[in-house]
Design a protein around this motif. Sequence first.
Motif: not given
Length: 207
Positions: A53, A93-101, A103, A105
């Motif tokens: 992940r 990496d998942e956190q950065s993606e969630l922040k971008k969207q 959503h 954390w």
Amino acid sequence: MNEIKNIYCIGRNYAKHAVELGNAIPEKPILFSKPTRALTVAKGQTVLFPSNRGEIHHELEIVLHVSKDVKQGDHVEDVIDKMALGIDFTLRDEQSELKKQGHPWLRAKGFKSSAIVTDFWAFPGIEACRNTNFSLTKNGDIVQQGNIQDMMFNFQQIIEQISEAFGLGTGDIIYTGTPEGVGAIQSNDEFRFYWGEEEKGSFIVSM
Ligand code: ZN
């Protein structure tokens, strides 16, 4: 460990850490929580982390244990009976993606063993904390070191904010934010927690 009720966390509470991730310095504390199932006590064991992940970062933090239901006007020393050191593990990496969207954390912050904590010890008071650095070693080298003097929101402000926002009471614990030096973990890394010179716990990463 007695039963833990809620795990509250403060984001970006040390300016240099906010800067290292390219984040603005917040005007009020960023608050989030983790499921209690994320909690694992560091007792020298091997701890399993997700291997597929993206990067997982360690965030070394002081953890406070609340001993009674907090009312307006209560002081830190009246409601905190114990403290520990812990790591707020983050799937970066998942956190950065969630922040971008836009959503929550939770997926990046709430996975199993994302809340590592040492055994708790009696809270020595704020003055003693100001006089003691806390640190984390990885394979024998210091990777993070902090002191509460560098916090943007102090223990008192944190307690007031959480208590006002969600309620704060017996059995709750608070991750109080990470100083700079967060970084990715790898299989076989060995982490040790230090309060001043005193080792408080350790674990080994398996991924
Ligand atoms: Zn954190």
